[in-house]
Design an enzyme around this catalytic site. Structure first.
Site, short mmCIF file in Angstrom:
data_model
loop_
_atom_site.label_atom_id
_atom_site.label_comp_id
_atom_site.label_asym_id
_atom_site.label_seq_id
_atom_site.Cartn_x
_atom_site.Cartn_y
_atom_site.Cartn_z
N GLY A 9 -3.72 -3.25 -0.99
CA GLY A 9 -4.10 -3.71 0.33
C GLY A 9 -4.55 -2.50 1.13
N ILE A 11 -4.43 -1.82 4.12
CA ILE A 11 -3.58 -1.39 5.24
C ILE A 11 -2.14 -1.15 4.77
CG2 ILE A 11 -5.00 -2.52 7.00
CD1 ILE A 11 -2.82 -4.74 7.11
N SER A 12 -1.91 -1.13 3.47
CA SER A 12 -0.55 -0.97 2.95
C SER A 12 -0.08 0.47 3.08
CB SER A 12 -0.50 -1.38 1.48
OG SER A 12 0.71 -0.94 0.89
N PRO A 13 1.05 0.71 3.75
CA PRO A 13 1.56 2.09 3.82
C PRO A 13 1.99 2.62 2.46
CG PRO A 13 3.21 0.55 4.65
CD PRO A 13 1.95 -0.24 4.44
N TYR A 16 -0.94 3.90 0.71
CA TYR A 16 -1.27 5.20 1.28
C TYR A 16 -0.39 6.29 0.68
CZ TYR A 16 -1.37 9.12 4.52
OH TYR A 16 -1.46 10.38 5.06
#
Length: 199
Positions: A9, A11-13, A16
């Site tokens: 995803g 926006i997945s931390p 990241y």
């Protein structure tokens, strides 16, 4: 040669925090990667989970502690409450899908560019100008953002169905096609490396 499907995803931390470790592992072991961005907010309820906003407060509190621990352990820059989170993942995901098909730049670098923009740079990756800048930085023609829109949207939906069929329930999630072995989480990348090393 092993092949890894990487479900992510944008926006997945946790994606990241994975950084470029998957790419380095794949290079070391001669594996290839297919990047499969998908809508995590649809994946969670379809596989027995809840979206982050729906989870019990104790889980939300623990998530923040874990993010801080992993940020410090890995020594990465990370804003725990970014200015643009959550945002629509679809536009950045379409760009990744189109860029991967184009093949002229660094797809892994593009994925990391979007994640870094959210978690370290407080940028809005649903904004067209930001998407174009990140495409350019990864060596792609920024016009891909427009040209690949339709195909990207179709593949984005297929990625969700592929994920459910493959047993994926979160991100990052790594599926080794050849063996059927699956690995959930950036903290399982060492296990993935050991699996590839074992042949």
């Amino acid at each position: 040669m092993a092949h890894i499907d990487y479900y992510l995803g944008t926006i997945s931390p946790w994606c990241y925090l994975a950084g470029d470790r998957l790419e380095r592992i794949a290079q070391e072991h001669g594996a290839t990667i297919t990047y499969k961005p998908l809508d995590l907010m649809q994946l969670f309820p379809r596989t027995g989970g809840q979206t982050p906003g729906e989870r019990h407060q104790s889980r939300k509190d623990y998530r923040m502690q874990e993010l801080a621990r992993w940020r410090d352990r890995l020594g990465v820059e990370m804003t725990l409450q970014p200015a643009h989170f959550p945002v629509n993942m679809a536009p950045s995901s379409y760009a990744i899908i189109a860029a991967q098909q184009d093949g002229s730049g660094d797809t892994g670098g593009l994925v990391q560019g979007f994640l870094r923009a959210v978690w370290a740079e407080d940028r809005d990756i649903s904004d067209d100008a930001v998407i174009r800048e990140i495409l350019t930085a990864a060596g792609f023609d920024p016009a891909i953002a427009d040209k690949g829109l339709f195909a990207g949207a179709e593949q984005y939906g297929r990625n969700l169905e592929d994920a459910v069929a493959a047993g994926v329930f979160g991100a990052p999630f790594y599926v080794v096609r050849d063996s059927g072995q699956t690995f959930w989480g950036q903290d399982r990348l060492d296990f993935l490396a050991e699996h590839l090393a074992a042949g």
